[in-house]
Structure formats: structure tokens, C-alpha cells
Design an enzyme around this catalytic site. Structure first.
Site, PDB file in Angstrom:
ATOM      1  N   CYS A  89       0.830  -1.206   0.000  1.00 22.84           N
ATOM      2  CA  CYS A  89       0.000   0.000   0.000  1.00 22.84           C
ATOM      3  C   CYS A  89       0.870   1.264   0.000  1.00 22.84           C
ATOM      4  O   CYS A  89       1.476   1.571  -1.018  1.00 22.84           O
ATOM      5  CB  CYS A  89      -0.990  -0.060   1.148  1.00 22.84           C
ATOM      6  SG  CYS A  89      -2.407   1.000   0.858  1.00 22.84           S
ATOM      7  N   HIS A 185      -3.213  -5.091   1.627  1.00 20.73           N
ATOM      8  CA  HIS A 185      -2.556  -5.296   2.932  1.00 20.73           C
ATOM      9  C   HIS A 185      -2.609  -6.772   3.344  1.00 20.73           C
ATOM     10  O   HIS A 185      -3.478  -7.148   4.140  1.00 20.73           O
ATOM     11  CB  HIS A 185      -3.291  -4.499   4.015  1.00 20.73           C
ATOM     12  CG  HIS A 185      -3.086  -3.030   3.963  1.00 20.73           C
ATOM     13  ND1 HIS A 185      -2.109  -2.378   4.659  1.00 20.73           N
ATOM     14  CD2 HIS A 185      -3.749  -2.074   3.274  1.00 20.73           C
ATOM     15  CE1 HIS A 185      -2.181  -1.088   4.433  1.00 20.73           C
ATOM     16  NE2 HIS A 185      -3.160  -0.868   3.591  1.00 20.73           N
ATOM     17  N   GLU A 187      -0.893  -8.261   5.390  1.00 21.47           N
ATOM     18  CA  GLU A 187      -0.542  -8.425   6.807  1.00 21.47           C
ATOM     19  C   GLU A 187      -1.770  -8.412   7.709  1.00 21.47           C
ATOM     20  O   GLU A 187      -1.669  -8.786   8.876  1.00 21.47           O
ATOM     21  CB  GLU A 187       0.459  -7.335   7.236  1.00 21.47           C
ATOM     22  CG  GLU A 187      -0.082  -5.927   7.334  1.00 21.47           C
ATOM     23  CD  GLU A 187      -0.223  -5.230   5.991  1.00 21.47           C
ATOM     24  OE1 GLU A 187      -0.026  -5.883   4.955  1.00 21.47           O
ATOM     25  OE2 GLU A 187      -0.557  -4.031   5.988  1.00 21.47           O
TER      26      GLU A 187
HETATM   27  N1  GLN Z   1      -3.389   6.384   0.880  1.00 17.87           N
HETATM   28  C1  GLN Z   1      -2.207   6.095   1.607  1.00 17.87           C
HETATM   29  C2  GLN Z   1      -1.008   6.866   1.103  1.00 17.87           C
HETATM   30  O1  GLN Z   1      -1.074   7.552   0.134  1.00 17.87           O
HETATM   31  C3  GLN Z   1      -1.897   4.633   1.592  1.00 17.87           C
HETATM   32  C4  GLN Z   1      -2.935   3.883   2.370  1.00 17.87           C
HETATM   33  C5  GLN Z   1      -2.446   2.663   3.039  1.00 17.87           C
HETATM   34  O2  GLN Z   1      -1.229   2.383   3.146  1.00 17.87           O
HETATM   35  N2  GLN Z   1      -3.361   1.930   3.574  1.00 17.87           N
HETATM   36  O3  GLN Z   1       0.014   6.788   1.703  1.00 17.87           O
END
Ligand code: GLN
Length: 217
Positions: A89, A185, A187
Site C-alpha cells: 500500500c 494489505h 498483513e
Molecule cells: N493512501 C495512503 C497513502 O497515500 C496509503 C494507504 C495505506 O497504506 N493503507 O500513503
């Protein structure tokens, strides 16, 4: 999940960048897979790692704190040197060579020749789950329960970037060399197969590095 002993006898040593984000969940997943885990907040804590995880969280904050803590350049150097690095992410954003909808001063570690758009699924669908078909995983016939939270999307990538998973047409997991990134994610899903895939990269990398270093007599 059974923990398999490493063939070489020493557990893989994997760092988790621990400046912000869901560090604890990655530590737990990696430990369930048998790795020894080190939280990394200072440059010297990068020494001797077999791999590094950049967690999800807020990429603008991870970027800012990484630079303040002097981690930005050393991590870039490790990426360039071929260390296996997995980003989930916000971590995917941090591994992208190019980002869209970032903050003006936002920098990434880079390494994967792709353009990633932050928060690409829009505010209407901040979070969702999807069962993904991921052929690169163990037991590939079993779908992977992927959790997306304000997730980024890979909008464009070079031919050298391997697509690991999609949601519909959208690319949500990629690999380039020793770099792995997912917009979801793993995890938090309780399914450790993505972490196992990453540890396989770390194991191969350690094996290849060991062959290059003659043992002192
Ligand atoms: N939207 C977040 C960002 O730009 C990422 C979101 C996440 O890691 N769950 O960092």
C-alpha cells in the site's frame, strides 16, 4: 501454519521500516513465517538485512520521516544494490519511480519502473476486500483475501515489471527483480502467502550473495 527451518540454519533477517504505519502486523506475519525481524528506525539498523518491508500507512509521512531519520538515501542505495524489498500500500507508493496525486514535495525510494496513483479507488470506496487469483503464490488455486484501504493503483509500468495480481483490469501487485509491491494489505488478512513469497525472494538473494563471497580460510 508450520514454520520451516532455513536450509542454511540461520533464520532470514528481515527489516520492517518502522517510522509509521502498520509495522506490528508485518512483524507478526514475518515471524509466523519463521523470519527474524528487526524494526528499522536508524540507518545502521539496515546493516546485514536479507530483506526489507515498507509497510502500509501514510506515504507522505513515511517519506517525510524517512528523510528526517536519514533513511531515505541508504534505502535507495539498498534498492539499487538488489536487496529484496516488499512494499504494501503506502509501501508500494514508496517503491514507485513515479507517483500521481502525491504531495508536491513527496519523494519515493523508487526502484520499480511504474507510475502509481495514490488513493486511486476514490473516497466512495475507501476500503474493500476482494478475492484475488495470484498464480505466483503457493496453492495458487486458493484465492487470496486482499484488503484494500485507500489503496493506490499501478497506472502504467514498463515491460520489465511483472504483473502479479489484478482486480478486474486494475494492476494491484507487481514484481520487478527483487522488488515486490501490493496495493493491498496481506498483513491484516491472516493469509501469509504474500510474505512467504517475499521470504522466498530473500532466501534466493541470500543464497546468490553467499555464492559470490568466498569464505575466509
Ligand atoms: N493512501 C495512503 C497513502 O497515500 C496509503 C494507504 C495505506 O497504506 N493503507 O500513503
Amino acid at each position: 501454519m508450520t514454520t520451516q527451518p532455513e536450509p542454511s540454519g540461520r533464520a532470514l533477517l528481515v527489516g520492517v521500516l518502522a517510522v509509521q504505519g502498520d509495522v506490528r502486523e508485518h512483524v507478526a506475519a514475518l515471524e509466523r513465517c519463521g523470519a527474524t525481524v528487526r524494526r528499522v528506525r536508524r540507518p545502521e539498523e539496515l546493516d546485514g538485512l536479507d530483506g526489507l518491508v515498507v509497510p502500509g500507512g501514510e506515504s507522505t509521512t513515511i517519506d517525510r520521516l524517512s528523510r528526517i531519520f536519514g533513511l531515505h538515501e541508504p534505502v535507495r542505495a539498498l534498492v539499487a544494490g538488489g536487496l529484496p524489498v516488499y512494499g504494501s500500500c503506502a509501501g508500494m507508493i514508496q517503491l514507485a519511480d513515479r507517483i500521481l496525486d502525491g504531495h508536491a514535495e513527496q519523494q519515493t525510494f523508487g526502484g520499480i519502473d511504474m507510475t502509481v496513483r495514490r488513493n486511486a479507488f476514490g473516497r466512495q470506496v475507501d476500503s474493500f476486500e476482494a478475492d484475488l487469483v495470484v498464480p505466483a503464490l503457493r496453492e495458487p488455486q486458493r484465492p487470496f483475501p486482499a484488503v484494500f484501504i485507500r489503496a493506490p493503483l499501478v497506472e502504467e509500468h514498463s515491460p520489465g515489471v511483472e504483473v502479479v495480481a489484478r482486480v478486474g483490469e486494475a494492476v494491484v501487485a507487481v514484481r520487478q527483480g527483487n522488488l515486490l509491491a501490493t496495493s493491498f494489505h496481506p498483513e491484516v488478512s491472516g493469509d501469509d502467502r504474500v510474505h512467504q513469497l517475499f521470504l522466498d525472494l530473500c532466501r534466493e538473494h541470500r543464497g546468490a550473495a553467499a555464492e559470490q563471497v568466498p569464505t575466509a580460510s
